[in-house]
Design a protein around this motif. Structure first.
Motif, mmCIF file in Angstrom:
data_model
loop_
_atom_site.group_PDB
_atom_site.id
_atom_site.type_symbol
_atom_site.label_atom_id
_atom_site.label_comp_id
_atom_site.label_asym_id
_atom_site.label_seq_id
_atom_site.Cartn_x
_atom_site.Cartn_y
_atom_site.Cartn_z
ATOM 1 N N ARG A 48 -35.542 3.063 -11.247
ATOM 2 C CA ARG A 48 -35.823 1.705 -11.177
ATOM 3 C C ARG A 48 -36.131 1.250 -12.803
ATOM 4 N N LEU A 49 -36.130 2.164 -13.669
ATOM 5 C CA LEU A 49 -36.466 1.868 -15.275
ATOM 6 C C LEU A 49 -35.386 1.118 -15.724
ATOM 7 N N PHE A 50 -34.062 1.413 -15.276
ATOM 8 C CA PHE A 50 -32.814 1.108 -15.755
ATOM 9 C C PHE A 50 -32.197 -0.186 -14.854
ATOM 10 N N GLU A 51 -32.057 -1.332 -15.877
ATOM 11 C CA GLU A 51 -31.657 -2.598 -15.156
ATOM 12 C C GLU A 51 -30.342 -2.493 -14.588
ATOM 13 N N ASN A 52 -29.399 -1.603 -14.970
ATOM 14 C CA ASN A 52 -27.977 -1.573 -14.391
ATOM 15 C C ASN A 52 -27.977 -0.794 -13.130
ATOM 16 N N VAL A 53 -28.910 -0.085 -12.791
ATOM 17 C CA VAL A 53 -29.049 0.830 -11.722
ATOM 18 C C VAL A 53 -29.321 0.055 -10.040
ATOM 19 N N ILE A 54 -28.419 0.419 -9.155
ATOM 20 C CA ILE A 54 -28.893 0.222 -7.943
ATOM 21 C C ILE A 54 -29.072 1.145 -7.172
ATOM 22 N N VAL A 55 -30.462 1.061 -6.737
ATOM 23 C CA VAL A 55 -30.932 2.311 -5.825
ATOM 24 C C VAL A 55 -30.711 2.104 -4.317
ATOM 25 N N ILE A 56 -30.171 2.878 -3.735
ATOM 26 C CA ILE A 56 -29.958 2.807 -2.325
ATOM 27 C C ILE A 56 -30.635 4.100 -1.817
ATOM 28 N N GLU A 57 -31.594 3.792 -0.564
ATOM 29 C CA GLU A 57 -32.146 5.129 -0.104
ATOM 30 C C GLU A 57 -31.658 5.441 1.489
ATOM 31 N N GLY A 58 -31.257 6.687 1.810
ATOM 32 C CA GLY A 58 -30.638 6.856 3.063
ATOM 33 C C GLY A 58 -30.810 8.393 3.246
ATOM 34 N N ASP A 59 -30.079 8.893 4.370
ATOM 35 C CA ASP A 59 -29.935 10.093 4.674
ATOM 36 C C ASP A 59 -28.842 11.122 3.932
ATOM 37 N N PHE A 60 -28.994 12.261 4.181
ATOM 38 C CA PHE A 60 -28.173 13.369 3.860
ATOM 39 C C PHE A 60 -27.329 13.646 4.723
ATOM 40 N N PHE A 61 -25.873 13.651 4.633
ATOM 41 C CA PHE A 61 -25.017 13.925 5.764
ATOM 42 C C PHE A 61 -24.019 15.048 5.403
ATOM 43 N N GLY A 62 -24.454 15.721 4.395
ATOM 44 C CA GLY A 62 -23.548 16.717 3.488
ATOM 45 C C GLY A 62 -22.777 16.246 2.429
ATOM 46 N N PHE A 63 -22.486 16.999 1.348
ATOM 47 C CA PHE A 63 -22.169 16.473 0.284
ATOM 48 C C PHE A 63 -21.269 15.504 0.229
ATOM 49 N N GLY A 64 -19.673 15.961 0.918
ATOM 50 C CA GLY A 64 -18.627 15.074 0.746
ATOM 51 C C GLY A 64 -19.156 13.909 1.558
ATOM 52 N N PRO A 65 -19.160 13.761 2.756
ATOM 53 C CA PRO A 65 -19.688 12.506 3.542
ATOM 54 C C PRO A 65 -20.626 11.734 2.915
ATOM 55 N N THR A 66 -21.829 12.029 2.194
ATOM 56 C CA THR A 66 -22.563 11.516 1.627
ATOM 57 C C THR A 66 -22.319 10.853 0.262
ATOM 58 N N LYS A 67 -21.204 11.513 -0.334
ATOM 59 C CA LYS A 67 -20.545 10.958 -1.585
ATOM 60 C C LYS A 67 -19.672 9.701 -1.151
ATOM 61 N N ASN A 68 -19.038 10.041 -0.107
ATOM 62 C CA ASN A 68 -18.183 8.817 0.243
ATOM 63 C C ASN A 68 -19.080 7.773 0.840
ATOM 64 N N TYR A 69 -20.113 8.017 1.344
ATOM 65 C CA TYR A 69 -21.039 6.737 2.066
ATOM 66 C C TYR A 69 -21.570 6.105 0.765
ATOM 67 N N ALA A 70 -21.982 6.837 -0.335
ATOM 68 C CA ALA A 70 -22.568 6.007 -1.512
ATOM 69 C C ALA A 70 -21.375 5.200 -2.094
#
Length: 252
Positions: A48-70
């Motif tokens: 949150r110190l970086f103005e261009n960063v959008i932080v989203i918090e959520g669950d982990f579904f495994g690496f592949g599914p989580t990267k797709n969700y993000a």
């Protein structure tokens, strides 16, 4: 230059030691998405110190599914996928500025330089690490693999090698070797792709994993670092199959 049509997407958890360096390398992008799955350290505060960063918090579904969700949370269709322990070398920016954004069937492949405890490693299978990290989410996604995910190509995919590199600070403390073995083995043992072997075969696979990494993949040339990496490879193999075996036997 400011990149408005490509969004770096990162998934993170307890990445306070590496996330700042990662995000510093991405200041040229209008938007950066960080999907955090349960950090208890300073990761989110740093983001949150970086103005261009959008932080989203959520669950982990495994690496592949989580990267797709993000990636679905990104404001652009073009995605530059990075891990929280990686840094985009500035040599890659010029190449990205020339990318044909209209050609959504193309994917960008880039060299990843792997570091272990302060030194670049080219043995143990860590050298010549070319990975696809730039893609359009309308035509490509990561596989649904829980671990060892990768961009799923099709018959129309055109792979273009990008100049520049990503620097991967894979391990900066030996403790991480054990942590990663624990994490990856747990994901594997809990997945629907797990395979049960008899215990003797598990021991043989473990011994061969060390031999392959240390001898066949020349880990011996990297001194103590090469040995630790090889030992970590063997531990990872042992625990992912031992967990499956133990849980199956206990149920009996």
């Amino acid at each position: 230059m400011l990149f408005e049509d490509i969004t770096p997407v990162i998934i993170s958890k307890n990445s306070e030691n590496t996330i700042n360096r990662c995000l510093e390398s991405l200041k040229s992008f209008k938007h950066v998405v960080v999907y955090d799955n349960g950090s208890t350290d300073d990761t989110i505060r740093i983001c949150r110190l970086f103005e261009n960063v959008i932080v989203i918090e959520g669950d982990f579904f495994g690496f592949g599914p989580t990267k797709n969700y993000a990636a679905e949370k990104a404001p652009t269709d073009w995605i530059l996928s990075l891990d929280s322990d990686e840094e985009l070398h500035q040599s890659a920016l010029e190449e990205l500025s020339k990318w044909n954004l209209q050609d959504i069937k193309s994917v960008g492949q880039i060299l990843r330089e792997n570091w272990f405890c302060g030194k670049k490693i080219t043995t143990n299978g860590w050298g010549n690490d070319l990975i696809i990290r730039l893609y359009n989410k309308k035509s490509h996604t990561f596989t649904d693999s829980q671990v060892h995910e990768k961009i799923e190509k099709n018959s129309q995919t055109k792979t273009i090698k990008l100049k520049g590199k990503i620097i991967h600070y894979a391990i900066f403390d030996i403790k991480q070797t054990l942590d990663k073995a624990q994490l990856y083995s747990e994901i594997y043992a809990s997945s629907n792709k797990k395979i049960k072997y008899n215990f003797f075969f598990i021991v043989m696979k473990t011994i061969f994993a060390f031999f392959r990494s240390y001898v066949l993949k020349l880990g011996v040339l990297s001194g103590w670092r090469g040995f630790v990496i090889s030992f970590g490879d063997a531990i990872g193999v042992f625990f992912k199959y031992a967990k499956v075996y133990q849980r199956s036997e206990v149920k009996k």
